[in-house]
Design an enzyme around this catalytic site. Structure first.
Site, mmCIF file in Angstrom:
data_model
loop_
_atom_site.group_PDB
_atom_site.id
_atom_site.type_symbol
_atom_site.label_atom_id
_atom_site.label_comp_id
_atom_site.label_asym_id
_atom_site.label_seq_id
_atom_site.Cartn_x
_atom_site.Cartn_y
_atom_site.Cartn_z
ATOM 1 N N GLU A 39 -3.296 -9.712 -0.553
ATOM 2 C CA GLU A 39 -3.299 -8.354 -1.118
ATOM 3 C C GLU A 39 -4.574 -8.229 -1.934
ATOM 4 O OE1 GLU A 39 -1.216 -5.963 -0.538
ATOM 5 O OE2 GLU A 39 0.598 -6.904 0.223
ATOM 6 N N LEU A 40 -5.541 -7.423 -1.463
ATOM 7 C CA LEU A 40 -6.899 -7.493 -2.003
ATOM 8 C C LEU A 40 -7.346 -6.181 -2.661
ATOM 9 C CD1 LEU A 40 -8.273 -9.512 1.057
ATOM 10 C CD2 LEU A 40 -7.191 -10.377 -1.025
ATOM 11 N N CYS B 225 -5.289 -2.226 -8.473
ATOM 12 C CA CYS B 225 -5.877 -2.276 -7.131
ATOM 13 C C CYS B 225 -5.773 -0.918 -6.439
ATOM 14 C CB CYS B 225 -5.180 -3.335 -6.304
ATOM 15 S SG CYS B 225 -3.392 -3.130 -6.290
#
Ligand code: NAD
Length: 517
Positions: free
Chosen positions: A254-255, A288
């Site tokens: 998960e970036l 994010c």
């Protein structure tokens, strides 16, 4: 500023004592609001990581042998304990990350929501599935879900509690053990959550905590894992994905993101302004999924910009262990310097700061003003690179097609937001954006908080997903147990293959006709 009353030296000693460490080395944890040292966090060596896996593996064998109902009873107790003690977690999170209390509290709610979702859904998700087998009436095939073993879980500092505990929850319920490596900056709140799991009745040793910088223990963490759950930057994700590939183990990555928001012409600006302020500046812009690019039509650009800047100027920024500030600090001085460098680069290349743009040393060493820019061009660092701070830019568009093209002009694909009065039209625009989360008339919470739905990043924003059924099944291997009532699949040595082929083709035709296969 004094620490919250719950953060006593006894508590700090208990939490740091949970780290598996024999190295003698320590990381100085500081209170972000003041920069003052709070406690020394022990650091783990690769040998400690191995010890942690061995202990988790032993406990996992016991845990996996428990019926699901018994494991779920532990998680029900954990849920109740977290409801009672969530504000202590929020205290620790604020000390370690400098985030506003509202955000810290909401983060504990994420773990509560994920836990409660999987308590309800796990019996259905993990249930054995029996199918008719290859020979109708004569055989069965059953899908059985088996826990992978011990999961290596690596989490970042920005949502440390959620990316640790929420991602551990489906793994644990499915019968796995976990070795957790939170960021050094944000381990204490995670350790508190793990303590609650033990208090709830989880077997000793099932969740282990190791600490250290990625390059020091990252390789050992993956080497010993049966699966890796990673949340963090795209650069680190590439390193972890490569190692997991070498080992032929699965991973979820998960970036990062560079998330766009499009304001359509018929959008209600009262809602858009409030929603965009939240989606941009929540967690001091260190989420994010938060918004770093805003696209507004030429026609509404001036009104939007005026009202948005006014709203941003009204944001109350402060460091306080109460619910009064809207926005807190950035996590560290290096993070503040990174954000500042992005703004300075943009200004040097011709962008205009409409509000903000400066550090606030009067509030604390890592505070930075909520900042809005315009006139950002592709040559500026913040046009494409994730800034991860309270900074956004407004871009005018001339047509919806152009807005969609600009929104998609990024290596990332994590989240996108579209606002419009005609919800169907707004949704249609949203579906054209290459991102794993699409929020219509909301910035990010609508999709993130929908725990029944699986989601993850497109493009360089990730591999795999979390939440929903897939968010639990990924932590299992599937075993296909096929049983024949009578052996009818082996051909005898004297088989006439001309007849056999004819018979097989007729059989397959017949099964297709009946819709059996
Ligand atoms: P980071 O990649 O630097 O660090 C994340 C974690 O990985 C930390 O615990 C770190 O110690 C560890 N790590 C670093 N190098 C490693 C290595 N070689 N091997 C193993 N572990 C290693 O990321 P960060 O700066 O701490 O976090 C912010 C980033 O995380 C942002 O890019 C943000 O967008 C992203 N993020 C993504 C999501 C999501 O769900 N997609 C959620 C939160 C944050």
């Amino acid at each position: 500023m004094s620490l919250p009353p719950s953060v006593t030296s006894e508590l700090l000693a208990k939490l740091t004592g949970m780290v598996v460490s024999t190295s003698g080395r320590a990381y100085p944890v500081t209170e972000v609001y003041t920069g003052e040292e709070v406690v020394d966090l022990p650091q783990s060596d690769p040998a400690d990581v191995q010890t942690a896996y061995a202990a988790a593996r032993a406990a996992q064998a016991v845990w996996a042998s428990w019926p699901l109902k018994r494991r779920l009873a532990v998680m029900k107790r954990f849920h109740a304990l977290l409801l009672e003690q969530g504000l202590i977690v929020a205290d620790l999170m604020q000390v370690e990350t400098g985030k506003a209390r509202r955000m810290a509290f909401e983060e504990t709610c994420d773990v509560l929501m994920v836990t409660s979702h999987y308590i309800k859904a796990a019996p259905r998700i993990l249930k054995e599935r029996k199918h008719g087998g290859v020979v109708p009436l004569m055989s069965t095939s059953t899908e059985v879900r088996i826990p992978k073993g011990v999961i290596g879980l690596i989490s970042p500092w920005n949502f440390p509690f959620a990316t640790s505990l929420s991602d551990a929850m489906p793994a644990l319920i499915a019968g796995n053990g976990v070795v957790l490596k939170p960021d050094n900056k944000s381990t204490l709140n995670v350790a508190y959550g793990v303590g609650l799991l033990y208090e709830a009745g989880m077997p000793a040793g099932l969740v282990q905590i190791v600490c250290g910088e990625g390059p020091d223990i990252g390789a050992a963490l993956i080497e010993n894992a049966d699966y890796v759950m990673f949340t963090g930057s795209t650069a680190t994700g590439r390193v972890i994905g490569a190692q997991a590939g070498q080992q032929l183990i699965g991973c979820t990555l998960e970036l990062g993101g560079k998330n766009p928001l499009i304001v359509l012409d018929d959008a209600n600006l009262d809602e858009v302004i409030a929603g965009t302020v939240t989606a941009t500046f929540l967690n001091t812009g260190q989420a994010c999924m938060h918004i770093e690019r805003i696209y507004v039509s030429e026609r509404r650009k001036d009104e939007f910009t005026r009202r948005f800047v006014e709203a941003v100027q009204a944001i109350r920024v402060a460091g306080a262990y109460d619910f009064s500030p809207d926005m807190g600090s950035l996590v560290s001085v290096p993070q503040r310097e990174r954000v500042q460098a992005h703004v300075e680069d943009a200004v040097a290349k011709g962008a205009t700061v409409l509000t903000g743009g400066k550090p606030r040393p009067d509030l604390g060493p890592a505070f930075f003003e909520p900042t809005v820019l315009t006139g950002v061009t592709p040559d500026m660092v913040l046009a494409r690179t994730e800034t991860f701070g309270p900074v956004t830019a407004i871009y005018p568009y001339t047509s919806v097609d152009a807005a969609v093209a600009m929104a998609n002009d990024t290596e990332y694909g994590l989240n996108a937001s579209v606002w419009g009065g005609d919800r169907r039209a707004a949704e249609a625009v949203g579906r054209r954006i290459e991102a794993g989360n699409i929020n219509v008339n909301d910035g990010l919470a609508a999709s993130y908080a929908s725990k029944k739905s699986t989601s993850g990043g497109f493009k360089a924003s990730g591999v795999g997903s979390r939440h929903g059924d897939a968010g639990m099944l990924k932590y299992t291997d599937v075993q296909n147990v096929a049983v024949l009532k009578k052996q009818v699949l082996t051909n005898p040595p004297d088989t006439d293959w001309t007849k056999q082929v004819d018979k097989t083709i007729k059989g397959l035709r017949f099964l297709r006709k009946l819709g059996i296969r």
